[in-house]
Design a protein around this motif. Structure first.
Motif, PDB file in Angstrom:
ATOM      1  N   ALA A  66      77.195  33.973  91.255  1.00  0.00           N
ATOM      2  CA  ALA A  66      76.037  33.690  92.030  1.00  0.00           C
ATOM      3  C   ALA A  66      75.870  34.978  91.861  1.00  0.00           C
ATOM      4  O   ALA A  66      74.130  35.711  91.610  1.00  0.00           O
ATOM      5  CB  ALA A  66      76.285  32.831  93.244  1.00  0.00           C
ATOM      6  N   LEU A  67      76.199  35.849  92.305  1.00  0.00           N
ATOM      7  CA  LEU A  67      75.945  37.554  92.906  1.00  0.00           C
ATOM      8  C   LEU A  67      76.135  38.399  90.885  1.00  0.00           C
ATOM      9  O   LEU A  67      74.726  38.683  91.048  1.00  0.00           O
ATOM     10  CB  LEU A  67      76.436  37.941  94.027  1.00  0.00           C
ATOM     11  CG  LEU A  67      76.419  37.304  95.038  1.00  0.00           C
ATOM     12  CD1 LEU A  67      77.376  38.698  95.595  1.00  0.00           C
ATOM     13  CD2 LEU A  67      75.374  37.656  95.568  1.00  0.00           C
ATOM     14  N   THR A  68      76.623  37.948  90.778  1.00  0.00           N
ATOM     15  CA  THR A  68      76.214  38.542  89.368  1.00  0.00           C
ATOM     16  C   THR A  68      75.333  37.723  88.336  1.00  0.00           C
ATOM     17  O   THR A  68      75.135  38.424  87.048  1.00  0.00           O
ATOM     18  CB  THR A  68      77.772  38.761  88.394  1.00  0.00           C
ATOM     19  OG1 THR A  68      78.716  37.553  88.334  1.00  0.00           O
ATOM     20  CG2 THR A  68      78.042  39.324  89.768  1.00  0.00           C
ATOM     21  N   GLY A  69      75.156  36.227  88.545  1.00  0.00           N
ATOM     22  CA  GLY A  69      74.067  35.791  88.025  1.00  0.00           C
ATOM     23  C   GLY A  69      72.698  36.369  88.107  1.00  0.00           C
ATOM     24  O   GLY A  69      72.660  36.949  88.514  1.00  0.00           O
ATOM     25  N   GLU A  77      70.993  30.685  98.221  1.00  0.00           N
ATOM     26  CA  GLU A  77      72.029  29.713  98.411  1.00  0.00           C
ATOM     27  C   GLU A  77      73.361  29.867  99.059  1.00  0.00           C
ATOM     28  O   GLU A  77      73.746  29.209  99.862  1.00  0.00           O
ATOM     29  CB  GLU A  77      71.858  28.734  97.092  1.00  0.00           C
ATOM     30  CG  GLU A  77      72.662  27.761  97.739  1.00  0.00           C
ATOM     31  CD  GLU A  77      72.644  26.493  96.671  1.00  0.00           C
ATOM     32  OE1 GLU A  77      73.977  25.370  96.569  1.00  0.00           O
ATOM     33  OE2 GLU A  77      71.171  25.729  95.774  1.00  0.00           O
ATOM     34  N   LYS A  78      74.385  30.604  98.137  1.00  0.00           N
ATOM     35  CA  LYS A  78      75.892  30.936  98.299  1.00  0.00           C
ATOM     36  C   LYS A  78      75.704  31.715  99.040  1.00  0.00           C
ATOM     37  O   LYS A  78      76.920  31.798 100.276  1.00  0.00           O
ATOM     38  CB  LYS A  78      76.042  31.969  96.929  1.00  0.00           C
ATOM     39  CG  LYS A  78      76.292  30.818  96.191  1.00  0.00           C
ATOM     40  CD  LYS A  78      77.221  29.786  96.417  1.00  0.00           C
ATOM     41  CE  LYS A  78      77.473  29.090  94.667  1.00  0.00           C
ATOM     42  NZ  LYS A  78      77.703  27.077  95.392  1.00  0.00           N
ATOM     43  N   VAL A  79      74.970  33.021  99.537  1.00  0.00           N
ATOM     44  CA  VAL A  79      75.189  33.822 100.495  1.00  0.00           C
ATOM     45  C   VAL A  79      74.682  32.739 101.775  1.00  0.00           C
ATOM     46  O   VAL A  79      75.610  32.657 102.982  1.00  0.00           O
ATOM     47  CB  VAL A  79      74.131  34.193 100.595  1.00  0.00           C
ATOM     48  CG1 VAL A  79      74.224  35.646 102.627  1.00  0.00           C
ATOM     49  CG2 VAL A  79      74.704  35.505  99.406  1.00  0.00           C
ATOM     50  N   GLU A  80      73.729  31.642 101.723  1.00  0.00           N
ATOM     51  CA  GLU A  80      73.446  31.042 103.757  1.00  0.00           C
ATOM     52  C   GLU A  80      74.943  30.341 103.552  1.00  0.00           C
ATOM     53  O   GLU A  80      75.044  30.007 104.589  1.00  0.00           O
ATOM     54  CB  GLU A  80      72.035  30.404 102.807  1.00  0.00           C
ATOM     55  CG  GLU A  80      71.330  31.574 102.888  1.00  0.00           C
ATOM     56  CD  GLU A  80      69.725  30.619 102.685  1.00  0.00           C
ATOM     57  OE1 GLU A  80      69.711  28.930 102.465  1.00  0.00           O
ATOM     58  OE2 GLU A  80      68.324  31.346 102.792  1.00  0.00           O
TER      59      GLU A  80
END
Length: 91
Positions: A66-69, A77-80
């Motif tokens: 998610a972070l590299t996309g 969303e992934k961080v939360e």
């Protein structure tokens, strides 16, 4: 989830399951309370180890992806999601 993580998680879960059955027997046999508590602590440590394994796998796969996309909403969303699980909150 990576295959290696799944194998390790399954193995750890089987061990934890055995530990829980062992505690059940100890309670049925009216074993010394402190001995039972020590076994409960061992299970808690084993669950913590399993949790770390799963969070690490999640970081390496889902969060990294998610972070590299390019999808900003997926990043958020992934961080939360990660903050919620690490702080013990429900998302």
């Amino acid at each position: 989830m990576k295959k290696n993580t799944r194998t390790n998680a399954t193995r750890r879960l089987a061990r934890i399951e055995g530990q829980v059955r062992g505690i059940s027997r100890m309670v049925d046999e009216d074993r010394y309370c402190i001995d039972i508590v020590r076994q409960v602590q061992a299970i808690k440590a084993a669950l913590g180890s399993l949790e770390k394994l799963l969070v690490d796998d999640h970081l390496e796969n889902c969060v990294d992806s998610a972070l590299t996309g390019n999808d900003i909403e997926a990043r958020r969303e992934k961080v939360e999601e990660l903050v919620a699980v690490l702080t013990g909150r429900r998302k």
